[in-house]
Write an enzyme that holds these catalytic residues in place. Structure first.
Site, PDB file in Angstrom:
ATOM      1  N   CYS A 122       0.733  -1.532  -7.873  1.00 21.81           N
ATOM      2  CA  CYS A 122      -0.575  -2.149  -7.577  1.00 21.81           C
ATOM      3  C   CYS A 122      -1.677  -1.807  -8.580  1.00 21.81           C
ATOM      4  CB  CYS A 122      -1.018  -1.852  -6.153  1.00 21.81           C
ATOM      5  SG  CYS A 122      -1.241  -0.107  -5.792  1.00 21.81           S
ATOM      6  N   CYS A 130       1.554  -4.534  -4.689  1.00 18.33           N
ATOM      7  CA  CYS A 130       2.446  -3.403  -4.953  1.00 18.33           C
ATOM      8  C   CYS A 130       3.811  -3.854  -5.468  1.00 18.33           C
ATOM      9  CB  CYS A 130       2.600  -2.565  -3.688  1.00 18.33           C
ATOM     10  SG  CYS A 130       1.035  -1.927  -3.081  1.00 18.33           S
ATOM     11  N   LYS A 195       3.923   4.257   5.924  1.00 16.22           N
ATOM     12  CA  LYS A 195       2.616   3.947   5.339  1.00 16.22           C
ATOM     13  C   LYS A 195       2.091   2.687   6.004  1.00 16.22           C
ATOM     14  CE  LYS A 195       0.238   2.733   1.098  1.00 16.22           C
ATOM     15  NZ  LYS A 195       0.283   2.707  -0.373  1.00 16.22           N
ATOM     16  N   ARG A 205      -8.992   2.154  -3.394  1.00 17.67           N
ATOM     17  CA  ARG A 205      -8.760   0.897  -4.130  1.00 17.67           C
ATOM     18  C   ARG A 205      -9.863   0.663  -5.154  1.00 17.67           C
ATOM     19  NH1 ARG A 205      -6.210  -2.865   0.722  1.00 17.67           N
ATOM     20  NH2 ARG A 205      -4.407  -1.509   1.041  1.00 17.67           N
ATOM     21  N   LYS A 248       1.090   8.132   6.498  1.00 16.64           N
ATOM     22  CA  LYS A 248      -0.175   7.840   5.835  1.00 16.64           C
ATOM     23  C   LYS A 248      -0.841   6.633   6.467  1.00 16.64           C
ATOM     24  CE  LYS A 248      -1.817   6.122   1.458  1.00 16.64           C
ATOM     25  NZ  LYS A 248      -1.486   5.491   0.220  1.00 16.64           N
TER      26      LYS A 248
HETATM   27  C1  PBG Z   1      -0.910   2.384  -3.665  1.00 17.15           C
HETATM   28  C2  PBG Z   1      -1.568   3.476  -2.904  1.00 17.15           C
HETATM   29  C3  PBG Z   1      -2.670   3.399  -2.040  1.00 17.15           C
HETATM   30  C4  PBG Z   1      -2.997   4.704  -1.696  1.00 17.15           C
HETATM   31  C5  PBG Z   1      -2.068   5.524  -2.319  1.00 17.15           C
HETATM   32  N1  PBG Z   1      -1.179   4.744  -3.047  1.00 17.15           N
HETATM   33  C6  PBG Z   1      -3.527   2.268  -1.612  1.00 17.15           C
HETATM   34  C7  PBG Z   1      -2.981   1.028  -1.083  1.00 17.15           C
HETATM   35  O1  PBG Z   1      -1.895   0.963  -0.515  1.00 17.15           O
HETATM   36  O2  PBG Z   1      -3.709   0.047  -1.275  1.00 17.15           O
HETATM   37  C8  PBG Z   1      -4.145   5.119  -0.827  1.00 17.15           C
HETATM   38  C9  PBG Z   1      -4.634   6.515  -0.983  1.00 17.15           C
HETATM   39  C10 PBG Z   1      -5.957   6.777  -0.393  1.00 17.15           C
HETATM   40  O3  PBG Z   1      -6.585   5.914   0.250  1.00 17.15           O
HETATM   41  O4  PBG Z   1      -6.429   7.908  -0.553  1.00 17.15           O
HETATM   42  N2  PBG Z   1       0.194   1.812  -3.158  1.00 17.15           N
END
Ligand code: PBG
Length: 324
Positions: A122, A130, A195, A205, A248
């Site tokens: 991403c 992603c 996630k 982001r 997460k």
């Molecule tokens: C990317 C990714 C994200 C985060 C970690 N890796 C964002 C998303 O999925 O858009 C978020 C981490 C955070 O908010 O601290 N795939």
């Protein structure tokens, strides 16, 4: 005279008694500190959406990594911001990408700091998704092949742990195979297993310049309403070869952390994400809550729920609080 048979207040009448009876102890040992590495030289730019966080270039990040290691934090997690983006995210597996360069530089100066690298497209794709986009859809299997290339390039640079955060089906298997076939038997996989498609990634982001240009991530990230499916995701990743599995975000999903800790025999990591970090900081900045005690309470809750490892932007702050 009637008196309460059990007086639990006896166990908390003093600081010493509370200390003695404490069930959960937060430790520096279990913290991972996320860092952003941007293509360029001599950069240390504040990130406007995330208090006290910076974009480092692959040279300046070494000083930061050394400081983190000297504080006693065992690991960092690296996110890359490339010079150019394209449809496929090809900078993600470039030998000279920001993450690959940073890992090499850090490993020369601070070899004992565990370096975890985020594996995703991403931050590297022009559309911000992603995975590869084909006919406005995310092409799962073609993406997995690219993710394996990314993981391999990070392992070749010297990463200790690769952490796929894309949520494609089967990606852990692709990555594990690529690592084994190339002799990287000791590189661990920490998968972002459960996630969720969360609103709490907003500040990240902005920081990683990775917001999707169209649509959202709901076809690949888990539905916040689902616990059974989240556990199925974790089981699959373990089966495919993950060594550590992650939940997460952390705070809205403490139930998932608790269930995962009961069910699975591997370390459980929890990511206290950017939105959780800034929510607490914003309330503290507005003098609505006390920052230090809220940080400790938050991290202790994540540990109490069952997380062995906590990924948090508060890691450095927590070290200061814990050494008081
Ligand atoms: C990317 C990714 C994200 C985060 C970690 N890796 C964002 C998303 O999925 O858009 C978020 C981490 C955070 O908010 O601290 N795939």
């Amino acid at each position: 005279m009637e008196f309460p048979k059990t007086r639990l207040r006896r166990l908390r009448k003093s600081h010493t008694m509370r200390r003695l009876c404490r069930e959960t102890t937060l430790s520096i040992d279990n913290l991972i500190y996320p860092l952003f590495v941007k293509a360029g030289i001599n950069l240390k730019e504040p990130i406007s959406s995330m208090k006290d966080c910076f974009h480092f270039s692959p040279d300046t990040i070494v000083t930061e990594a050394k400081e983190v290691f000297d504080l006693g934090i065992p690991a960092i997690l690296l996110f890359g911001l490339p010079e150019k983006k394209d449809e496929k995210g090809s900078q993600a597996w470039s030998e000279n990408g920001p993450v690959q360069q940073a890992v090499k530089n850090i490993k020369k100066i601070v070899p004992d700091l565990a370096v975890v690298t985020d594996i995703c497209l991403c931050g590297y794709t022009s559309h911000g998704h992603c995975g590869l986009v084909k006919d406005n859809k995310i092409d799962n299997d073609a993406t997995c092949e690219l993710l394996a290339k990314v993981a391999l390039s990070h392992a070749q640079a010297g990463a200790d742990i690769v952490a796929p955060s894309d949520m494609m089906d089967g990606r852990v298997k692709f990555i594990r195979e690529a690592l084994e076939q190339n002799g990287f038997h000791d590189v661990a996989i920490m998968s972002y297993a459960a996630k969720f498609a969360s609103a709490f990634y907003g500040p990240f982001r902005d920081a990683a310049d990775s917001a999707p240009a169209f649509g959202d991530r709901k076809t690949y990230q888990a539905d916040p309403a689902n616990a059974i499916q989240a556990l199925a995701e974790i089981a699959l990743d373990i089966d495919e070869g993950a060594d550590i599995v992650m939940v997460k975000p952390a705070l809205p999903y403490l139930d998932i952390i608790a269930k995962a800790a009961q069910r699975f025999d591997c370390p459980i990591a929890a990511y206290n994400v950017s939105g959780e970090y800034m929510m607490l900081n914003s309330a503290a900045d507005a003098a609505l809550i006390d920052r230090d005690s809220a940080v400790l309470e938050t991290l202790t809750a994540i540990k109490r729920a069952g997380a062995n490892i906590i990924i948090t932007y508060f890691a450095k702050h927590a070290v200061k609080l814990l050494s008081k």
